[in-house]
Design an enzyme around this catalytic site. Structure first.
Site, PDB file in Angstrom:
ATOM      1  N   HIS A 119      25.462  13.664   9.640  1.00 23.13           N
ATOM      2  CA  HIS A 119      24.288  13.183   9.325  1.00 23.13           C
ATOM      3  C   HIS A 119      24.601  11.785   8.811  1.00 23.13           C
ATOM      4  O   HIS A 119      24.004  11.417   7.784  1.00 23.13           O
ATOM      5  CB  HIS A 119      23.797  14.213   7.979  1.00 23.13           C
ATOM      6  CG  HIS A 119      23.470  15.452   8.512  1.00 23.13           C
ATOM      7  ND1 HIS A 119      22.083  15.804   8.765  1.00 23.13           N
ATOM      8  CD2 HIS A 119      24.148  16.525   8.830  1.00 23.13           C
ATOM      9  CE1 HIS A 119      21.932  17.369   8.882  1.00 23.13           C
ATOM     10  NE2 HIS A 119      23.356  17.560   8.970  1.00 23.13           N
TER      11      HIS A 119
ATOM     12  N   TYR B  42      37.753  -2.964  32.018  1.00 24.60           N
ATOM     13  CA  TYR B  42      38.439  -2.999  30.464  1.00 24.60           C
ATOM     14  C   TYR B  42      39.673  -2.056  30.322  1.00 24.60           C
ATOM     15  O   TYR B  42      39.858  -1.128  30.648  1.00 24.60           O
ATOM     16  CB  TYR B  42      37.302  -2.574  29.528  1.00 24.60           C
ATOM     17  CG  TYR B  42      37.534  -2.795  28.109  1.00 24.60           C
ATOM     18  CD1 TYR B  42      37.344  -4.005  27.540  1.00 24.60           C
ATOM     19  CD2 TYR B  42      38.069  -1.552  27.431  1.00 24.60           C
ATOM     20  CE1 TYR B  42      37.706  -4.042  25.980  1.00 24.60           C
ATOM     21  CE2 TYR B  42      38.374  -1.842  26.163  1.00 24.60           C
ATOM     22  CZ  TYR B  42      38.234  -2.960  25.612  1.00 24.60           C
ATOM     23  OH  TYR B  42      38.474  -3.081  24.012  1.00 24.60           O
TER      24      TYR B  42
ATOM     25  N   HIS C 110      28.618  16.717  15.283  1.00 29.02           N
ATOM     26  CA  HIS C 110      27.492  16.583  14.536  1.00 29.02           C
ATOM     27  C   HIS C 110      27.654  16.065  13.307  1.00 29.02           C
ATOM     28  O   HIS C 110      28.680  16.408  12.597  1.00 29.02           O
ATOM     29  CB  HIS C 110      26.812  17.929  14.513  1.00 29.02           C
ATOM     30  CG  HIS C 110      25.407  17.845  13.654  1.00 29.02           C
ATOM     31  ND1 HIS C 110      24.429  17.004  13.813  1.00 29.02           N
ATOM     32  CD2 HIS C 110      25.181  18.767  12.680  1.00 29.02           C
ATOM     33  CE1 HIS C 110      23.633  17.447  12.969  1.00 29.02           C
ATOM     34  NE2 HIS C 110      23.820  18.341  12.178  1.00 29.02           N
TER      35      HIS C 110
ATOM     36  N   HIS D 255      16.434  15.492  11.799  1.00 23.60           N
ATOM     37  CA  HIS D 255      17.670  16.301  11.706  1.00 23.60           C
ATOM     38  C   HIS D 255      18.815  15.241  11.570  1.00 23.60           C
ATOM     39  O   HIS D 255      19.409  14.788  10.529  1.00 23.60           O
ATOM     40  CB  HIS D 255      17.981  17.510  12.668  1.00 23.60           C
ATOM     41  CG  HIS D 255      19.122  18.266  12.320  1.00 23.60           C
ATOM     42  ND1 HIS D 255      19.304  19.334  12.988  1.00 23.60           N
ATOM     43  CD2 HIS D 255      20.038  18.191  11.404  1.00 23.60           C
ATOM     44  CE1 HIS D 255      20.437  20.092  12.512  1.00 23.60           C
ATOM     45  NE2 HIS D 255      21.086  19.270  11.490  1.00 23.60           N
TER      46      HIS D 255
ATOM     47  N   ASN E  59      30.017  18.667  11.625  1.00 26.40           N
ATOM     48  CA  ASN E  59      31.091  19.550  12.543  1.00 26.40           C
ATOM     49  C   ASN E  59      31.519  19.022  13.710  1.00 26.40           C
ATOM     50  O   ASN E  59      30.627  18.227  14.369  1.00 26.40           O
ATOM     51  CB  ASN E  59      30.497  20.982  12.637  1.00 26.40           C
ATOM     52  CG  ASN E  59      28.963  21.055  13.130  1.00 26.40           C
ATOM     53  OD1 ASN E  59      28.963  20.594  14.068  1.00 26.40           O
ATOM     54  ND2 ASN E  59      28.119  21.252  12.300  1.00 26.40           N
TER      55      ASN E  59
ATOM     56  N   SER F 278      32.659  27.295   9.074  1.00 21.39           N
ATOM     57  CA  SER F 278      31.299  27.104   8.402  1.00 21.39           C
ATOM     58  C   SER F 278      31.831  26.892   6.712  1.00 21.39           C
ATOM     59  O   SER F 278      32.426  27.803   6.377  1.00 21.39           O
ATOM     60  CB  SER F 278      30.397  28.297   8.406  1.00 21.39           C
ATOM     61  OG  SER F 278      29.433  27.975   7.644  1.00 21.39           O
ATOM     62  N   GLY F 279      31.426  25.767   6.217  1.00 24.00           N
ATOM     63  CA  GLY F 279      31.415  25.568   4.882  1.00 24.00           C
ATOM     64  C   GLY F 279      32.945  25.503   4.347  1.00 24.00           C
ATOM     65  O   GLY F 279      32.849  25.035   2.964  1.00 24.00           O
TER      66      GLY F 279
ATOM     67  N   ASP G 137      28.104  -1.372  25.360  1.00 24.37           N
ATOM     68  CA  ASP G 137      29.331  -1.122  25.873  1.00 24.37           C
ATOM     69  C   ASP G 137      29.611   0.475  25.848  1.00 24.37           C
ATOM     70  O   ASP G 137      30.643   1.087  26.454  1.00 24.37           O
ATOM     71  CB  ASP G 137      30.498  -1.655  24.720  1.00 24.37           C
ATOM     72  CG  ASP G 137      30.754  -3.094  25.099  1.00 24.37           C
ATOM     73  OD1 ASP G 137      30.676  -3.455  26.199  1.00 24.37           O
ATOM     74  OD2 ASP G 137      31.421  -3.938  24.132  1.00 24.37           O
TER      75      ASP G 137
END
Length: 233
Positions: free
Chosen positions: A97, A227, A95, A169, A29, A45-46, A120
């Site tokens: 995985h 930069y 977030h 997690h 998410n 959600s979902g 960097d």
């Protein structure tokens, strides 16, 4: 920022996590905040990414009150809220995985800064949180996840190391905007992949020298950054 623009930015960030291979299924998410109003937009959600639109993003206030309820917000909302309250300079949270960053999180192993690629964007080791207590898991799991991240940064500037690995997690990553948070998540995954392979070659590998690390970080960040073309280019 108008609410519609915020939702567009957050939807784009969510779709980018899939495009960059950071998210499978609905495992992830992204959110963003308008600091002038305290309004947050976050992934529902979902909801499958392949049919997600800006109008599907859920608007929430910084105090957690849902402004629109077309969909329920991400189940990780309270983690995002804790981070926004604690880290005032951030404007987006992601977030995922993603594989290699999650490997380090599951192994409860920080990602050392072995090279200038990481330096960097991350001024040192990307930390891993402690495990939550049984009480935290039972009573306030999602908010406690955010608090564990905040506790880990008690002596660290979250804009200098814009990511944490939640033990067992996966990574939470942030930036000044939702797009920057996605970029940092993408770079974190690449740095985790390179670190894993580097450790296969040299299990005793030490961190990059501090002077070289800081030279690379500060050329891209801070008031004296050299930069790029600057904001007026």
């Amino acid at each position: 920022m108008p609410e519609a623009d915020l939702k567009h930015a957050v939807c784009d960030a969510n779709l980018a996590t899939v495009r960059f291979g950071l998210v499978l299924s609905t495992f992830g998410n992204a959110s963003g905040i308008d600091r002038s109003t305290g309004l947050i937009a976050i992934k529902p959600s979902g909801v499958p990414y392949d049919r997600m639109t800006p109008d599907d993003m859920v608007s929430v206030r910084l105090d957690g009150a849902v402004v629109d309820n077309h969909y329920r917000p991400s189940s990780d909302l309270d983690t995002h809220l804790v981070l926004y309250r604690a880290f005032e300079g951030i404007g987006g949270v992601v977030h995922t995985h993603s594989t290699f960053a999650t490997i380090f999180a599951q192994a409860m192993t920080p990602i050392p800064c072995f090279g200038t690629t990481q330096a960097d964007y991350f001024r040192g080791t990307v930390p891993v949180t402690r495990h939550l207590t049984e009480t935290e898991i039972t009573d306030s799991y999602v908010a406690s996840t955010g608090q564990a991240i905040v506790d880990t940064f008690a002596e660290t500037d979250p804009l200098e190391i814009p990511a944490a690995l939640v033990a067992g997690h996966g990574p939470f990553v942030w930036g000044r905007t939702p797009a920057e948070a996605v970029q940092n998540a993408q770079i974190l995954e690449e740095c985790a992949r390179m670190a894993w392979h580097s450790l296969q070659l040299r299990p005793d590998l030490g961190d990059l020298p501090v002077a070289l690390r800081d030279r690379h970080f500060l050329r891209k960040h801070g008031s004296n950054a050299t930069y790029g073309q600057g904001e007026t280019a």
